[in-house]
Design an enzyme around this catalytic site. Structure first.
Site, mmCIF file in Angstrom:
data_model
loop_
_atom_site.group_PDB
_atom_site.id
_atom_site.type_symbol
_atom_site.label_atom_id
_atom_site.label_comp_id
_atom_site.label_asym_id
_atom_site.label_seq_id
_atom_site.Cartn_x
_atom_site.Cartn_y
_atom_site.Cartn_z
ATOM 1 N N TYR B 435 0.844 -1.179 -0.125
ATOM 2 C CA TYR B 435 -0.013 -0.070 0.185
ATOM 3 C C TYR B 435 0.891 1.296 0.181
ATOM 4 O O TYR B 435 1.909 1.202 0.182
ATOM 5 C CB TYR B 435 -1.175 0.081 1.083
ATOM 6 C CG TYR B 435 -0.663 -0.201 2.577
ATOM 7 C CD1 TYR B 435 0.669 0.183 2.932
ATOM 8 C CD2 TYR B 435 -1.909 -0.241 3.368
ATOM 9 C CE1 TYR B 435 0.698 0.338 4.408
ATOM 10 C CE2 TYR B 435 -1.441 -0.432 4.791
ATOM 11 C CZ TYR B 435 -0.456 0.016 5.322
ATOM 12 O OH TYR B 435 0.042 -0.159 6.748
ATOM 13 N N GLU B 436 0.490 2.453 -0.301
ATOM 14 C CA GLU B 436 0.733 3.489 -0.365
ATOM 15 C C GLU B 436 1.906 3.693 -1.413
ATOM 16 O O GLU B 436 3.235 4.190 -1.336
ATOM 17 C CB GLU B 436 1.351 4.016 0.866
ATOM 18 C CG GLU B 436 1.648 5.529 0.909
ATOM 19 C CD GLU B 436 0.432 6.491 1.030
ATOM 20 O OE1 GLU B 436 -0.655 6.146 1.307
ATOM 21 O OE2 GLU B 436 0.510 7.441 0.070
ATOM 22 N N GLY B 437 1.734 2.874 -2.699
ATOM 23 C CA GLY B 437 2.665 2.658 -3.702
ATOM 24 C C GLY B 437 3.488 1.560 -3.452
ATOM 25 O O GLY B 437 4.208 1.591 -2.548
ATOM 26 N N GLN B 442 7.795 2.822 -5.999
ATOM 27 C CA GLN B 442 8.777 3.617 -5.176
ATOM 28 C C GLN B 442 10.095 3.577 -6.145
ATOM 29 O O GLN B 442 10.907 4.584 -6.135
ATOM 30 C CB GLN B 442 9.048 3.053 -3.716
ATOM 31 C CG GLN B 442 8.049 2.840 -2.803
ATOM 32 C CD GLN B 442 7.204 4.131 -2.635
ATOM 33 O OE1 GLN B 442 7.738 5.168 -2.424
ATOM 34 N NE2 GLN B 442 5.712 3.833 -2.727
#
Lengths: 249, 592
Positions: B435-437, B442
């Site tokens: 999650y969150e990329g 990244q």
């Protein structure tokens, strides 16, 4: 009514205590320190008295080097109003502490003094009693309940075989037992506010007290490590070992 | 079940020796804040974390959440813990004083957040998401929105959520379909959002959803997405929760980990449309989300530190207690005496400490960039912040997989059994690289926007700074070997950077193909850099007779271990990077 609470900086109860290599004392260098748990209970009780309207001001006092201001700030974060540090290099023994506190009591004139029943480092359990004697004031020790009743206080004490309730005329001295209350967690905004609460620093000389030690610490040693158990073959062997090795029979 | 104790000594060492906390506060206008206060805050947060939140961690894992007619019912005990958390003021750490926040530095909030995330990650996601929602409204909302919602969100009386993902719009947010129709002073929102963390619960009187949606006349793609505030309960004239809005949770996901964190499918506008209020200007929603991305991604990186720490503590306790060796005299000894168990514990310890160092150093850049006095300073810190963010998120969360894996391994057969608690950390950690990329996102961010876009300049500055540590280590007799190892890793970093700059243009697949190796290389290099600095600082303190010698001597060994066991991974990464995309891209899709 003003309540005075005495607090002590002691080794954090989570920390494994180490003895100095020369057995001269416990090693406190760079060890995490904390508010003595019984003192924390004392602070909590005072703050509750203030919240219930029975007390108007909570003053917290600690004795020791500058570092003990951390514990005063902790007490201020829990809800005490102002602090007093009595600056001493070493931690004085109980009678000196009681004498210093007696002078603070004379200056501050609190209606009630609350102390922990003992500190977890020295386990002496005597400062509160000495303070009561020096001030000639009634004392209720090992309190598990404290109720202000007009100009007196009812203190329920944990004694062998049950509970005893005393009615003490104020001003009085109370020392706290473990079950008196469950201290709160400090709130973040109160930790921030605690920095700005007044904290006076005094010296024993300011209070006219000369520190004199009546005891000398000879030696500190770590408790013997527990030996592994053994299995015995018979009851006879067990009795033999209890008699001749353990020498308990 | 395992206990949790905040590693305050290491957190304070990083704050003092690597971040320079007092200098940071003095230089950036945090006037009343100093290390002494930070220490008091960490101590008190540590108590609440260990005594209140940590015991609920395993309960949450076992019981999870339920969707009933009332909505989502969180794990029993969470509501009381949340109230204690909110009443303690812990949700107000970072927010501006204007909205009753405490205005503390981001790096201190990060250090405190580690405690919540270690103690109970599923729980701690709720305030973390609320903080994100607060930042979105604070930075981009109108004065009216701020006054209406922020004070109660900052105080924790209401929680917040972030509603981005839809079934067809995950990484590709341009595909968002949720609609917003203007209707007087508000908008009517219709659509479905998925993967909404803490999307519904009964812990507070209201939940404030931040929702990405499209206006009817919006341009296609990413430039047509707007951000809305949609409260679960509409506010009455006094500003209190009143009528239920047309939004509800219709399903909760069954997941591998973080069972106590409800992952909701949220349905907006099943009846007449959910009432929402535009945040900032129309069609700028995605840009607004991006302004919070550094903090959000670093927040997940920190979760990697936190779960690694918890797993390490559990494994360490087990290794000290589990008797599986026999001495010559027949007495037994614990498995911590076995060299291979030592290797695993050292790997966990040294990696976690390096991860913490990088997470805090990255978090401090948020403070330095946000409050820089002049423009050059601001640009320098912003560039460093943006460079470190994908490494903090990507490398730390990837490494946290290995740490929690080792945590289970140390437990042997018992690690596979749920009762020890080790398995929960292993499962809970798994979401962090997603999650969150994801890790892939990244890594792409690092090679693309953070490296190629500025022609490798931001990396060059970092590499130059690492060189200073190499020189300092090499000058010191005791650290010559560590200095040499860091130099080799630094050269690997330099070579990887140069290779990328030279090859990205000719081979369109090159950057993507090497990106994860590239990111991991720089993660280990940053870890080695900060552990090298830690060793130097620890030695200085030891020489001066300051600090706890037991802790500092352990830090020297931990730094040495990192240099010997983890830093060499940079060379393997480089070797792979230099091979480029050939074998990755050679097969046709049919050949798979």
């Amino acid at each position: 009514m003003k309540v005075l609470v005495a607090v002590k900086r002691v080794i954090d109860y989570n920390v494994k205590v180490r003895v100095k290599p020369d057995n001269s004392d416990v090693d406190l260098a760079n060890v995490k320190m904390a508010l003595n748990p019984f003192c924390e209970i004392a602070v909590e009780e005072a703050v509750r008295l203030k919240e219930s309207g029975a007390a108007s001001e909570v003053v917290v006092v600690s004795i020791g080097p500058k570092a003990c201001q951390e514990q005063i700030r902790t007490a201020l974060a829990l809800g005490a109003d102002r602090g007093i540090q009595i600056e001493t290099e070493e931690l004085p023994e109980s009678l000196n502490v009681a004498k210093l506190l007696a002078k603070v009591v004379e200056e501050e004139q609190p209606g009630l003094v609350i102390l922990g029943k003992q500190s977890i480092d020295a386990d002496n359990n005597q400062t509160g009693q000495m303070l009561g004697a020096l001030l000639n004031r009634p004392q209720g020790t090992f309190a598990s309940e404290v109720k202000i009743d007009g100009d007196s206080v009812n203190v329920t004490r944990e004694v062998d075989g049950g509970l005893q309730t005393l009615n003490l005329k104020l001003p009085a001295i109370v020392t706290t037992d473990l079950r008196l209350n469950e201290p709160r967690y400090a709130k973040l905004p109160d930790i921030m506010k605690a920095k700005r609460k007044p904290l006076d620093v005094k010296t024993p000389a300011d209070l006219g007290v000369e520190l004199k030690n009546h005891t000398r610490l000879l030696k500190v040693s770590a408790p013997a490590e527990r030996q592994a158990g053994i299995r015995v073959a018979s009851v006879d062997e067990l009795i033999d070992k209890l008699k001749n090795e353990a020498k308990v029979l | 079940m395992s206990d949790y104790k905040h590693p305050h000594q290491d957190a304070e060492f990083v704050l003092n020796e690597l971040v320079g906390f007092d200098d940071l506060c003095a230089a950036n206008g945090f006037d009343d804040i100093n290390f002494e206060l930070a220490s008091a805050i960490l101590t008190e947060a540590g108590k609440l974390g260990s005594e209140v939140l940590a015991p609920l961690n395993v309960i949450g894992d076992n019981q999870g959440v339920k969707l009933t007619e009332r909505g989502v019912e969180e794990t029993a005990g969470f509501k009381e813990a949340y109230q204690q958390f909110a009443e303690g003021g812990w949700s107000s750490l970072i927010a501006d004083e204007e909205y009753e926040g405490q205005g503390l530095p981001n790096v201190l909030c990060t250090a405190v957040n580690e405690i919540w995330q270690s103690a109970n990650m599923a729980f701690a996601l709720c305030p973390l998401l609320t903080q994100g929602a607060v930042e979105a409204i604070a930075h981009h909302g109108s004065e009216e929105l701020k006054q209406t919602y922020l004070p109660k969100m900052v105080s924790g009386e209401w929680t917040g959520t972030m509603n981005l993902t839809e079934p067809d719009a995950g990484t590709d947010l341009a595909a968002i379909k949720t609609r917003a129709i203007p209707n007087g002073d508000h908008y009517l929102i219709t659509g479905q959002k998925i993967f909404i963390t803490w999307g519904d619960h009964q812990m507070t009187d209201n939940t404030i959803h931040l929702v990405l949606a499209r206006l009817p006349d919006a341009p296609a793609g990413v430039k047509g997405i707007s951000l809305f505030v949609v409260p679960k309960f509409l506010l009455d004239a006094e500003g209190n929760p009143g009528v239920r809005n047309d939004v509800k949770c219709v399903s909760v996901e069954h997941k591998l980990g973080i069972h106590a964190s409800p992952t909701c499918v949220m349905s907006y506008g099943d009846k007449e449309g959910a009432i929402g209020y535009l945040v900032g200007e129309a069609n700028k929603g995605l840009a607004y989300m991006f302004t919070m991305m550094n903090c959000a991604r670093q927040g997940v990186g920190l979760q990697g530190v936190a779960i690694a720490e918890r797993s390490y503590q559990q494994a360490l306790d087990y290794a000290k207690e589990r008797l599986q060796g026999t001495n010559k005299d027949g007495s037994r000894f614990a498995i911590i005496k076995f060299p291979d168990v030592r290797r695993m514990l050292m790997q966990m310890k040294s990696a976690t400490e390096a991860m913490r160092a990088l997470a805090f150093v990255g978090a401090a850049e948020v403070d330095r960039a946000g409050r820089a006095q002049d423009e050059a300073d601001q640009r320098r810190h912003q560039a460093r912040l943006e460079l470190l963010t994908p490494i903090v998120k990507g490398w730390i969360t990837e490494l946290s997989q290995e740490i929690t894996y080792l945590g289970t391994q140390v437990n042997g057969g018992m690690g596979f059994i749920e009762e020890t608690g080790s398995a929960q950390h292993y499962r809970d950690a798994r979401i962090l690289t997603i999650y969150e990329g994801t890790t892939g996102i990244q890594a792409l961010d690092l090679v693309g926007r953070k490296t190629l876009l500025n022609k490798g300049e931001a990396l060059a500055e970092l590499l130059a700074e690492i060189e200073e540590t190499v020189v300092a280590l090499s000058k010191h007799e005791g650290f010559a070997e560590q200095g040499a190892a860091l130099r080799e890793a630094l050269e690997a970093g330099n070579n990887a950077r140069n290779w990328l700059l030279e090859n990205a243009a000719q081979d369109p697949a090159a950057a993507g193909a090497v990106s994860v190796h590239f990111m991991m290389l720089f993660g280990y290099l940053c870890g080695g850099w900060l552990m090298g600095q830690s060793a130097l600082r620890a030695q200085t303190l030891l020489d001066a007779g300051e600090g706890d010698p037991e802790y500092l001597k352990a830090k020297l060994v931990t730094a040495q271990f990192f240099s010997e066991h983890l830093l060499p991974r940079t060379k393997a990464s480089l070797e792979t990077i230099l091979k480029g995309s050939a074998s990755i891209m050679a097969l046709s899709e049919d050949q798979f």
